[in-house]
Design a protein around this motif. Structure first.
Motif, PDB file in Angstrom:
ATOM      1  N   LYS A  44       0.722  -1.204  -0.084  1.00 52.28           N
ATOM      2  CA  LYS A  44       0.088   0.145   0.052  1.00 52.28           C
ATOM      3  C   LYS A  44       0.937   1.347  -0.071  1.00 52.28           C
ATOM      4  O   LYS A  44       1.748   1.473   0.942  1.00 52.28           O
ATOM      5  CB  LYS A  44      -0.906   0.119   1.262  1.00 52.28           C
ATOM      6  CG  LYS A  44      -1.967  -1.114   1.321  1.00 52.28           C
ATOM      7  CD  LYS A  44      -2.918  -0.842   2.474  1.00 52.28           C
ATOM      8  CE  LYS A  44      -3.969  -1.860   2.374  1.00 52.28           C
ATOM      9  NZ  LYS A  44      -4.799  -2.088   0.978  1.00 52.28           N
TER      10      LYS A  44
ATOM     11  N   PRO B 273       1.118   5.390   0.089  1.00 47.90           N
ATOM     12  CA  PRO B 273       0.164   6.353   0.683  1.00 47.90           C
ATOM     13  C   PRO B 273       0.126   7.397  -0.482  1.00 47.90           C
ATOM     14  O   PRO B 273       1.073   7.771  -1.261  1.00 47.90           O
ATOM     15  CB  PRO B 273       0.873   6.800   1.735  1.00 47.90           C
ATOM     16  CG  PRO B 273       2.526   6.324   1.750  1.00 47.90           C
ATOM     17  CD  PRO B 273       2.358   5.305   0.958  1.00 47.90           C
TER      18      PRO B 273
ATOM     19  N   GLU C 239       0.769  10.200   9.277  1.00 51.74           N
ATOM     20  CA  GLU C 239      -0.893   9.814   9.180  1.00 51.74           C
ATOM     21  C   GLU C 239      -1.652  10.928   8.609  1.00 51.74           C
ATOM     22  O   GLU C 239      -2.569  10.790   7.941  1.00 51.74           O
ATOM     23  CB  GLU C 239      -1.272   9.074  10.325  1.00 51.74           C
ATOM     24  CG  GLU C 239      -2.522   8.091  10.045  1.00 51.74           C
ATOM     25  CD  GLU C 239      -2.282   6.945   8.982  1.00 51.74           C
ATOM     26  OE1 GLU C 239      -3.202   6.743   8.176  1.00 51.74           O
ATOM     27  OE2 GLU C 239      -1.148   6.706   8.991  1.00 51.74           O
TER      28      GLU C 239
ATOM     29  N   GLU D 284      -4.225  10.913   2.483  1.00 56.49           N
ATOM     30  CA  GLU D 284      -5.429  10.781   2.035  1.00 56.49           C
ATOM     31  C   GLU D 284      -6.109   9.547   1.661  1.00 56.49           C
ATOM     32  O   GLU D 284      -7.311   9.186   2.122  1.00 56.49           O
ATOM     33  CB  GLU D 284      -5.308  11.536   0.624  1.00 56.49           C
ATOM     34  CG  GLU D 284      -7.149  12.144   0.100  1.00 56.49           C
ATOM     35  CD  GLU D 284      -6.793  12.960  -1.059  1.00 56.49           C
ATOM     36  OE1 GLU D 284      -7.032  12.217  -2.378  1.00 56.49           O
ATOM     37  OE2 GLU D 284      -6.274  14.084  -0.934  1.00 56.49           O
ATOM     38  N   GLU D 285      -5.288   8.372   1.089  1.00 53.32           N
ATOM     39  CA  GLU D 285      -5.670   7.240   0.833  1.00 53.32           C
ATOM     40  C   GLU D 285      -4.678   6.393   0.617  1.00 53.32           C
ATOM     41  O   GLU D 285      -3.267   6.941   0.589  1.00 53.32           O
ATOM     42  CB  GLU D 285      -6.666   7.137  -0.269  1.00 53.32           C
ATOM     43  CG  GLU D 285      -6.134   7.652  -1.524  1.00 53.32           C
ATOM     44  CD  GLU D 285      -7.071   7.590  -2.859  1.00 53.32           C
ATOM     45  OE1 GLU D 285      -7.130   6.463  -3.072  1.00 53.32           O
ATOM     46  OE2 GLU D 285      -7.658   8.414  -3.327  1.00 53.32           O
ATOM     47  N   TYR D 286      -4.650   5.030   0.542  1.00 54.61           N
ATOM     48  CA  TYR D 286      -3.784   4.207   0.183  1.00 54.61           C
ATOM     49  C   TYR D 286      -3.942   3.462  -1.365  1.00 54.61           C
ATOM     50  O   TYR D 286      -4.936   3.318  -1.560  1.00 54.61           O
ATOM     51  CB  TYR D 286      -3.322   3.224   1.120  1.00 54.61           C
ATOM     52  CG  TYR D 286      -2.862   3.580   2.511  1.00 54.61           C
ATOM     53  CD1 TYR D 286      -1.326   3.652   2.599  1.00 54.61           C
ATOM     54  CD2 TYR D 286      -3.456   4.123   3.501  1.00 54.61           C
ATOM     55  CE1 TYR D 286      -0.863   3.868   3.730  1.00 54.61           C
ATOM     56  CE2 TYR D 286      -2.937   4.452   4.687  1.00 54.61           C
ATOM     57  CZ  TYR D 286      -1.493   4.436   4.775  1.00 54.61           C
ATOM     58  OH  TYR D 286      -1.288   4.826   5.828  1.00 54.61           O
ATOM     59  N   ILE D 287      -2.907   3.408  -2.074  1.00 53.00           N
ATOM     60  CA  ILE D 287      -2.956   2.803  -3.452  1.00 53.00           C
ATOM     61  C   ILE D 287      -2.217   1.296  -3.515  1.00 53.00           C
ATOM     62  O   ILE D 287      -1.201   1.497  -3.085  1.00 53.00           O
ATOM     63  CB  ILE D 287      -2.577   3.807  -4.504  1.00 53.00           C
ATOM     64  CG1 ILE D 287      -3.337   5.029  -4.687  1.00 53.00           C
ATOM     65  CG2 ILE D 287      -2.599   3.189  -5.821  1.00 53.00           C
ATOM     66  CD1 ILE D 287      -2.849   6.086  -5.525  1.00 53.00           C
TER      67      ILE D 287
ATOM     68  N   LYS E 158      -2.310  10.933 -10.418  1.00 51.98           N
ATOM     69  CA  LYS E 158      -1.498  10.454  -9.386  1.00 51.98           C
ATOM     70  C   LYS E 158       0.038  10.172  -9.772  1.00 51.98           C
ATOM     71  O   LYS E 158       0.322   9.677 -10.855  1.00 51.98           O
ATOM     72  CB  LYS E 158      -2.257   9.356  -8.962  1.00 51.98           C
ATOM     73  CG  LYS E 158      -3.425   9.536  -8.429  1.00 51.98           C
ATOM     74  CD  LYS E 158      -4.170   8.048  -8.053  1.00 51.98           C
ATOM     75  CE  LYS E 158      -5.827   8.418  -7.684  1.00 51.98           C
ATOM     76  NZ  LYS E 158      -6.421   7.046  -7.386  1.00 51.98           N
TER      77      LYS E 158
END
Length: 208
Positions: free
Chosen positions: A84, A86, A100, A104-107, A138
């Motif tokens: 994952k 970030p 943290e 915003e999210e994990y890819i 991204k």
């Protein structure tokens, strides 16, 4: 129909021959005098080249057309693990950058296609790096404190805690943040406008 889709097979083969030739996407674009977006779509498996472009690629790589369009055992790369990565949103004050509150999210990324070291994603904002990096893309960054001249870096403007993507240029001990879009002006880094490099741009993903 092969096990992998035709566009995916082409994508894998192009990347394989780029690795063997030791070139990056920009070099391929320049050598073949093609549009960056066209080549990126081939590499990302979004579109399939016309036959004349397949012939051009084959001649450039010194291979047969079949080597580009067919699935072979050495281009089937099993994805054994994903990690994952970030995606950073707004940058909070202070270190570390990967805290943290910045995420915003994990890819999910296959480890096969990741460079060594710590990586993170940033979302490109604005049009200053068009056409190289469009707004909303991204962008995968490898965390490192410096980059070579003319490489694209993620840079933190320390007064505003705003991360930006710019090409790095240096002259007489001064660093400039250069846009690829000629409609935008370079940014001078100095004591009145401090900044630090967060990492080097590796690749981008366009998901819109």
């Amino acid at each position: 129909m092969s096990e992998l889709g035709n566009k995916k097979i082409m994508s894998i083969n192009i990347k394989k021959f780029m690795d063997k030739k030791g070139i990056d996407r920009n070099k391929l674009v320049d050598d073949l005098n093609l549009k960056y977006t066209t080549v990126s779509d081939w590499i990302n498996g979004k579109t399939y080249p016309r036959i004349d472009k397949i012939e051009m690629l084959a001649k450039y790589f010194g291979v047969e057309k079949a080597d580009l369009v067919e699935q072979t055992p050495d281009n089937i790369i099993p994805v054994t693990k994903t990690v994952k990565i970030p995606l950073l949103g707004e940058i909070a004050c202070g270190d570390p950058i990967l805290a943290e509150e910045n995420i915003e999210e994990y890819i999910d990324e296959p480890v096969n296609y990741l460079p060594s070291g710590t990586c993170f994603y940033l979302r490109a904002k604005g049009n200053s790096m068009k056409p190289t990096i469009p707004n909303g893309a991204k962008v995968l960054i490898r965390q490192q404190p410096d980059v070579e001249d003319n490489e694209i870096a993620a840079v933190l403007m320390t007064d505003s805690n705003e991360a930006t993507l710019k090409r790095i240029k240096r002259a007489d001990g001064t660093m400039f943040l250069m846009p690829d879009n000629p409609e935008y002006s370079p940014v001078l880094v100095n004591k009145d406008n401090p900044a630090r490099i967060l990492g080097k741009v590796i690749r981008m993903v366009i998901d819109f």
